[in-house]
Design a protein around this motif. Structure first.
Motif, PDB file in Angstrom:
ATOM      1  N   TYR A   1     104.640  59.135 116.370  1.00 57.22           N
ATOM      2  CA  TYR A   1     105.535  58.231 117.098  1.00 57.22           C
ATOM      3  C   TYR A   1     105.052  56.795 116.952  1.00 57.22           C
ATOM      4  N   GLU A   2     103.757  56.597 117.147  1.00 55.07           N
ATOM      5  CA  GLU A   2     103.175  55.247 117.063  1.00 55.07           C
ATOM      6  C   GLU A   2     103.441  54.588 115.707  1.00 55.07           C
ATOM      7  N   HIS A   3     103.456  55.386 114.652  1.00 58.07           N
ATOM      8  CA  HIS A   3     103.637  54.837 113.304  1.00 58.07           C
ATOM      9  C   HIS A   3     105.101  54.666 112.903  1.00 58.07           C
ATOM     10  N   LEU A   4     106.020  54.996 113.793  1.00 55.37           N
ATOM     11  CA  LEU A   4     107.438  54.751 113.478  1.00 55.37           C
ATOM     12  C   LEU A   4     107.708  53.253 113.536  1.00 55.37           C
ATOM     13  N   PRO A   5     108.588  52.762 112.658  1.00 52.72           N
ATOM     14  CA  PRO A   5     109.041  51.375 112.825  1.00 52.72           C
ATOM     15  C   PRO A   5     109.798  51.253 114.154  1.00 52.72           C
ATOM     16  N   GLU A   6     109.825  50.060 114.737  1.00 59.80           N
ATOM     17  CA  GLU A   6     110.452  49.861 116.051  1.00 59.80           C
ATOM     18  C   GLU A   6     111.882  50.415 116.101  1.00 59.80           C
ATOM     19  N   SER A   7     112.640  50.216 115.017  1.00 55.92           N
ATOM     20  CA  SER A   7     114.043  50.663 115.012  1.00 55.92           C
ATOM     21  C   SER A   7     114.130  52.180 115.156  1.00 55.92           C
ATOM     22  N   LEU A   8     113.200  52.914 114.540  1.00 62.89           N
ATOM     23  CA  LEU A   8     113.231  54.373 114.651  1.00 62.89           C
ATOM     24  C   LEU A   8     112.699  54.854 115.998  1.00 62.89           C
ATOM     25  N   LYS A   9     111.767  54.088 116.576  1.00 67.19           N
ATOM     26  CA  LYS A   9     111.319  54.430 117.938  1.00 67.19           C
ATOM     27  C   LYS A   9     112.505  54.345 118.898  1.00 67.19           C
ATOM     28  N   THR A  10     113.273  53.263 118.765  1.00 66.38           N
ATOM     29  CA  THR A  10     114.424  53.059 119.639  1.00 66.38           C
ATOM     30  C   THR A  10     115.448  54.173 119.455  1.00 66.38           C
ATOM     31  N   LEU A  11     115.674  54.552 118.200  1.00 63.08           N
ATOM     32  CA  LEU A  11     116.616  55.645 117.920  1.00 63.08           C
ATOM     33  C   LEU A  11     116.097  56.951 118.537  1.00 63.08           C
ATOM     34  N   ALA A  12     114.838  57.286 118.260  1.00 59.86           N
ATOM     35  CA  ALA A  12     114.266  58.558 118.734  1.00 59.86           C
ATOM     36  C   ALA A  12     114.353  58.675 120.253  1.00 59.86           C
ATOM     37  N   GLN A  13     114.143  57.555 120.932  1.00 64.79           N
ATOM     38  CA  GLN A  13     114.164  57.564 122.406  1.00 64.79           C
ATOM     39  C   GLN A  13     115.524  57.959 122.970  1.00 64.79           C
ATOM     40  N   GLN A  14     116.570  57.769 122.156  1.00 68.57           N
ATOM     41  CA  GLN A  14     117.918  58.080 122.653  1.00 68.57           C
ATOM     42  C   GLN A  14     118.345  59.505 122.337  1.00 68.57           C
ATOM     43  N   LEU A  15     117.519  60.236 121.565  1.00 70.38           N
ATOM     44  CA  LEU A  15     117.946  61.551 121.076  1.00 70.38           C
ATOM     45  C   LEU A  15     117.428  62.704 121.923  1.00 70.38           C
ATOM     46  N   TRP A  16     118.229  63.763 121.955  1.00 68.28           N
ATOM     47  CA  TRP A  16     117.856  65.033 122.585  1.00 68.28           C
ATOM     48  C   TRP A  16     118.046  66.113 121.534  1.00 68.28           C
ATOM     49  N   ALA A  17     117.248  67.183 121.635  1.00 67.36           N
ATOM     50  CA  ALA A  17     117.355  68.254 120.639  1.00 67.36           C
ATOM     51  C   ALA A  17     117.409  69.609 121.329  1.00 67.36           C
ATOM     52  N   VAL A  18     118.182  70.514 120.752  1.00 65.06           N
ATOM     53  CA  VAL A  18     118.271  71.876 121.275  1.00 65.06           C
ATOM     54  C   VAL A  18     117.246  72.739 120.540  1.00 65.06           C
ATOM     55  N   HIS A  19     116.325  73.323 121.310  1.00 69.61           N
ATOM     56  CA  HIS A  19     115.301  74.215 120.753  1.00 69.61           C
ATOM     57  C   HIS A  19     115.708  75.656 121.076  1.00 69.61           C
ATOM     58  N   SER A  20     115.547  76.558 120.110  1.00 73.63           N
ATOM     59  CA  SER A  20     115.995  77.935 120.300  1.00 73.63           C
ATOM     60  C   SER A  20     115.076  78.904 119.574  1.00 73.63           C
ATOM     61  N   ASN A  21     114.935  80.125 120.121  1.00 72.69           N
ATOM     62  CA  ASN A  21     114.169  81.141 119.390  1.00 72.69           C
ATOM     63  C   ASN A  21     115.083  81.936 118.462  1.00 72.69           C
ATOM     64  N   ASP A  22     116.362  81.572 118.456  1.00 71.56           N
ATOM     65  CA  ASP A  22     117.338  82.285 117.641  1.00 71.56           C
ATOM     66  C   ASP A  22     117.674  81.451 116.408  1.00 71.56           C
ATOM     67  N   PHE A  23     116.877  81.590 115.365  1.00 68.48           N
ATOM     68  CA  PHE A  23     117.154  80.851 114.133  1.00 68.48           C
ATOM     69  C   PHE A  23     117.213  81.857 112.994  1.00 68.48           C
ATOM     70  N   ASP A  24     117.627  81.416 111.834  1.00 65.32           N
ATOM     71  CA  ASP A  24     117.796  82.341 110.720  1.00 65.32           C
ATOM     72  C   ASP A  24     116.454  82.600 110.022  1.00 65.32           C
ATOM     73  N   TYR A  25     115.712  83.529 110.599  1.00 64.61           N
ATOM     74  CA  TYR A  25     114.355  83.841 110.125  1.00 64.61           C
ATOM     75  C   TYR A  25     114.367  84.220 108.634  1.00 64.61           C
ATOM     76  N   ALA A  26     115.285  85.122 108.269  1.00 62.98           N
ATOM     77  CA  ALA A  26     115.308  85.635 106.894  1.00 62.98           C
ATOM     78  C   ALA A  26     115.651  84.531 105.884  1.00 62.98           C
ATOM     79  N   ALA A  27     116.569  83.634 106.274  1.00 65.31           N
ATOM     80  CA  ALA A  27     116.962  82.564 105.352  1.00 65.31           C
ATOM     81  C   ALA A  27     115.807  81.590 105.136  1.00 65.31           C
ATOM     82  N   ARG A  28     115.010  81.394 106.201  1.00 64.01           N
ATOM     83  CA  ARG A  28     113.876  80.475 106.081  1.00 64.01           C
ATOM     84  C   ARG A  28     112.726  81.100 105.296  1.00 64.01           C
TER      85      ARG A  28
END
Ligand code: AKG
Ligand code: FE2
Length: 297
Positions: A142-169
């Motif tokens: 995070y510290e090494h992100l340029p300021e513009s990407l820090k600002t972007l990241a701060q506005q984002l939310w992500a959905v985490h799930s244990n249900d992903f395509d294991y076989a495809a990965r």
């Protein structure tokens, strides 16, 4: 022997940083459930500073003694879907023969809302070659992100799930591992929406909270999500931001699961590798403005 002499004879504890941005080797400590308060504090402080601590020669540890030591640092918890190892209270056994090959960058169990704060991993059986693990520092990323990407990241939310395509990965995964994933690991789907930038509850540092349990970035198309995730993961996994450990039997590695991601290198083919893991209860994440993670359904 007098108390004074005993103190004088105590092995000196040393914490030696091993790479530029993450990781330290600790010597002079025998990890047990009866470690004294002063030494436990040294371990806790070193962990907050270095994010990953490496201990060699802990071959005296059994599963129950590993659990007893873990209790000094927090409250051990069981994995939400994978049954604990027989005869133990909370141990998750990672056995390479049973699909226990964590070869994707991740933070442990982030699909749950209060995912573990700390993981304590002990090597029980190591292959003759290969099977190293790599950790990355998500605070430094995070510290090494340029300021513009820090600002972007701060506005984002992500959905985490244990249900992903294991076989495809994992196109080369054995049928048994794919079945185990479906019938055990993802037997109950658990999903949480976390901020992409989490404030560390103890250090106050900002951390990037992503990893392979992320399904997508909230409000974006899957294509835009994938681009953004890849962009931030690139900062996280940049080699300068990582440390790599070559395991010997009886090593213990402790990581701050709120400030790191890790990847178990799957380069030992059919060789047998076994690890014993204890995780400690975490807290609900919040971002810079105090907004908390929420269950996603
Ligand atoms: O097997 C390893 O080295 C790491 C496995 C892992 O991801 C974990 O214990 O959380
Ligand atoms: Fe893991």
């Amino acid at each position: 022997m007098s108390i004074l002499n005993e103190k004088e004879n105590k092995t000196k504890v040393e914490v030696k940083q091993v790479s530029g941005r993450i990781g330290a080797v600790v010597t002079g400590i025998k990890l047990t459930g009866s470690l004294d308060e002063e030494t436990t504090k040294i371990v806790e402080n070193a962990l907050l500073k270095h994010k990953v601590l490496f201990f060699r020669n802990q071959t005296h540890l059994t599963d129950s003694e590993q659990e007893a030591f873990a209790r000094l640092l927090g409250e051990p918890i069981s994995h939400p879907t994978v049954p604990v190892k027989e005869g133990t209270k909370h141990i998750l056994e990672l056995d390479s023969d049973k699909g226990g090959r964590a070869d994707a960058w991740h933070t442990d169990v982030t699909f749950t809302i209060d995912y573990p704060k700390i993981t304590i991993l002990r090597s029980v059986k190591v292959p003759e070659f290969g099977g190293d693990t790599v950790w990355a520092n998500t605070v430094e990323a995070y510290e090494h992100l340029p300021e513009s990407l820090k600002t972007l990241a701060q506005q984002l939310w992500a959905v985490h799930s244990n249900d992903f395509d294991y076989a495809a990965r994992r196109p080369t995964a054995k049928k048994e591992a794919v079945e185990r994933y479906k019938n055990v690991f993802a037997s109950k789907v658990i999903e949480t929406e976390h901020p992409v930038v989490r404030t560390h509850p103890e250090t106050g540092e900002q951390t990037l909270l992503l990893g392979s349990f992320v399904k997508r970035i909230s409000g974006l198309s899957s294509s835009a999500s994938a681009h953004l995730i890849a962009l931030f993961q690139e900062y996280i996994t940049k080699l300068e931001n990582t440390v790599r450990w070559q395991w010997q039997e009886g090593d213990v590695v402790i990581w701050d699961n709120r400030a790191t991601q890790h990847y178990a290198i799957n380069d030992y083919e059919g060789a047998h590798r076994v690890m014993s893991r204890v995780t400690l209860k975490g807290s609900i994440p919040y971002n810079i403005v105090g907004e908390e993670s929420k269950p996603y359904s």
